[in-house]
Design an enzyme around this catalytic site. Structure first.
Site, PDB file in Angstrom:
ATOM      1  N   GLY A  56       0.527  -1.389   0.186  1.00 50.01           N
ATOM      2  CA  GLY A  56      -0.004  -0.171  -0.329  1.00 50.01           C
ATOM      3  C   GLY A  56       0.746   1.498   0.240  1.00 50.01           C
ATOM      4  N   ASP A 112       0.804   3.494   4.753  1.00 50.92           N
ATOM      5  CA  ASP A 112       0.090   4.248   3.991  1.00 50.92           C
ATOM      6  C   ASP A 112      -0.559   4.477   4.932  1.00 50.92           C
ATOM      7  OD1 ASP A 112      -0.702   1.709   4.759  1.00 50.92           O
ATOM      8  OD2 ASP A 112      -1.680   1.590   2.497  1.00 50.92           O
ATOM      9  N   ASP A 115      -4.132   1.515  11.168  1.00 46.73           N
ATOM     10  CA  ASP A 115      -5.940   1.221  11.870  1.00 46.73           C
ATOM     11  C   ASP A 115      -5.588   1.375  13.224  1.00 46.73           C
ATOM     12  OD1 ASP A 115      -8.204   0.233  11.995  1.00 46.73           O
ATOM     13  OD2 ASP A 115      -8.248  -0.149   9.891  1.00 46.73           O
ATOM     14  N   LYS A 143      -6.260   6.576  11.528  1.00 43.91           N
ATOM     15  CA  LYS A 143      -7.724   6.413  11.578  1.00 43.91           C
ATOM     16  C   LYS A 143      -7.560   5.954  13.014  1.00 43.91           C
ATOM     17  CE  LYS A 143      -9.305   3.182   8.125  1.00 43.91           C
ATOM     18  NZ  LYS A 143     -10.146   1.760   7.429  1.00 43.91           N
ATOM     19  N   PHE A 166     -13.479   2.595   5.800  1.00 47.23           N
ATOM     20  CA  PHE A 166     -12.626   1.755   5.182  1.00 47.23           C
ATOM     21  C   PHE A 166     -11.867   3.348   3.633  1.00 47.23           C
ATOM     22  CE2 PHE A 166     -11.106  -0.772   1.589  1.00 47.23           C
ATOM     23  CZ  PHE A 166     -10.314  -1.721   2.642  1.00 47.23           C
ATOM     24  N   ASP A 173      -5.927  -0.733  -1.479  1.00 51.67           N
ATOM     25  CA  ASP A 173      -6.802  -0.936  -1.813  1.00 51.67           C
ATOM     26  C   ASP A 173      -7.723  -1.551  -1.353  1.00 51.67           C
ATOM     27  OD1 ASP A 173      -4.759  -2.959  -0.470  1.00 51.67           O
ATOM     28  OD2 ASP A 173      -6.637  -4.812  -1.278  1.00 51.67           O
ATOM     29  N   ARG A 179      -5.925   0.205  -6.006  1.00 51.31           N
ATOM     30  CA  ARG A 179      -4.541   1.262  -5.118  1.00 51.31           C
ATOM     31  C   ARG A 179      -4.357   2.415  -6.609  1.00 51.31           C
ATOM     32  NH1 ARG A 179      -2.597  -2.314  -1.923  1.00 51.31           N
ATOM     33  NH2 ARG A 179      -2.497  -4.349  -1.554  1.00 51.31           N
TER      34      ARG A 179
HETATM   35  P1  IMP Z   1      -3.601  -2.160  11.094  1.00 50.54           P
HETATM   36  O1  IMP Z   1      -2.571  -3.483  10.795  1.00 50.54           O
HETATM   37  O2  IMP Z   1      -4.583  -3.093  11.561  1.00 50.54           O
HETATM   38  O3  IMP Z   1      -3.140  -0.461  11.234  1.00 50.54           O
HETATM   39  O4  IMP Z   1      -3.687  -1.698   9.715  1.00 50.54           O
HETATM   40  C1  IMP Z   1      -3.130  -1.663   8.400  1.00 50.54           C
HETATM   41  C2  IMP Z   1      -2.730  -2.062   7.195  1.00 50.54           C
HETATM   42  O5  IMP Z   1      -4.525  -2.550   6.730  1.00 50.54           O
HETATM   43  C3  IMP Z   1      -2.097  -0.723   6.370  1.00 50.54           C
HETATM   44  O6  IMP Z   1      -0.708  -0.687   6.095  1.00 50.54           O
HETATM   45  C4  IMP Z   1      -3.255  -1.213   5.591  1.00 50.54           C
HETATM   46  O7  IMP Z   1      -2.767  -2.336   4.246  1.00 50.54           O
HETATM   47  C5  IMP Z   1      -4.660  -2.119   5.658  1.00 50.54           C
HETATM   48  N1  IMP Z   1      -6.237  -0.761   5.738  1.00 50.54           N
HETATM   49  C6  IMP Z   1      -6.091  -0.498   6.869  1.00 50.54           C
HETATM   50  N2  IMP Z   1      -6.944   0.337   6.827  1.00 50.54           N
HETATM   51  C7  IMP Z   1      -7.403  -0.167   5.488  1.00 50.54           C
HETATM   52  C8  IMP Z   1      -8.620   0.891   4.309  1.00 50.54           C
HETATM   53  O8  IMP Z   1      -9.079   1.824   5.063  1.00 50.54           O
HETATM   54  N3  IMP Z   1      -7.854   0.548   3.298  1.00 50.54           N
HETATM   55  C9  IMP Z   1      -7.087  -0.293   2.823  1.00 50.54           C
HETATM   56  N4  IMP Z   1      -6.315  -0.382   3.902  1.00 50.54           N
HETATM   57  C10 IMP Z   1      -6.291  -0.206   4.775  1.00 50.54           C
END
Ligand code: IMP
Length: 190
Positions: A56, A112, A115, A143, A166, A173, A179
């Site tokens: 991403g 990118d 979350d 987020k 999202f 993606d 993307r």
């Molecule tokens: P985390 O580990 O929950 O912080 O998620 C991080 C990864 O999840 C990012 O590097 C993205 O690849 C994916 N991700 C999280 N939220 C989104 C979103 O809203 N759209 C697309 N990919 C996301």
């Protein structure tokens, strides 16, 4: 030769779901330039290495690197992804390791989006084990409401704090699609 600029779509459909324009390309570009200038100022003479998190972060990373004018290097790592889901699986594994020797280096992890924060935490812990001179983090999107407070994540460069929905585009993606959108689109819940 004349160049034409494609009109920016206000809404797009990806895998049957509607997304609406959230951050346009000019807004993203201005913020990326500002982060580049901050890195220029803070890392002069340190030759930082940007560690992009695949897949991403590739678009943000390539624009960010062009916004940096001091000497810098780049490498990549890859983590397990969401697959075709819109919610985080909660488990993270490393799929592609970094080739460069990071001992004594100034690392900037480039994501990118943050979350839950589990991926960023996993990566910063991984980097810390490699005896770098410093580890900082840059993420285009955050987020905030979704990020687990117990992780105590340190986010040094944040492009935009966004709603807990999202998003796709600019490298992000939905099941590998979306993307290539030049802007960020958010799930339209209406
Ligand atoms: P985390 O580990 O929950 O912080 O998620 C991080 C990864 O999840 C990012 O590097 C993205 O690849 C994916 N991700 C999280 N939220 C989104 C979103 O809203 N759209 C697309 N990919 C996301």
């Amino acid at each position: 030769m004349s160049a034409s600029i494609a009109p920016v779509a206000e809404t797009v459909t990806c895998r049957g779901e509607r997304f609406r324009l959230y951050l346009d390309a000019d807004t993203i570009a201005a913020r990326v330039q500002a982060i580049g200038r901050a890195i220029d100022a803070e890392y002069d003479g340190k030759r930082p290495i940007l560690i992009g998190v695949l897949n991403g972060a590739f678009m943000f990373l390539s624009d960010l690197m062009r916004a940096i004018s001091i000497d810098c290097e780049v490498d990549f790592l890859k983590l397990s992804s969401y697959g075709a889901e819109k919610v985080s699986s909660g488990t993270v594994t490393e799929l592609k390791k970094i080739d460069a020797d990071l001992g004594g280096r100034h690392i900037i992890v480039v994501e990118d989006i943050v979350d839950t924060g589990l991926s960023m935490q996993f990566i910063t812990e991984l980097m810390a084990e490699l005896n770098p001179a410093s580890v900082r983090t840059a993420t285009l999107l955050h987020k905030k409401a979704a990020t687990r407070p117990d992780l105590n994540l340190q986010l040094d460069y944040v492009g935009f704090e966004i709603d807990n929905l999202f998003v796709i585009g600019y490298g992000l993606d939905y099941g590998q699609l979306g993307r290539n959108l030049p802007a960020i689109y958010i799930l339209d819940e209406d």
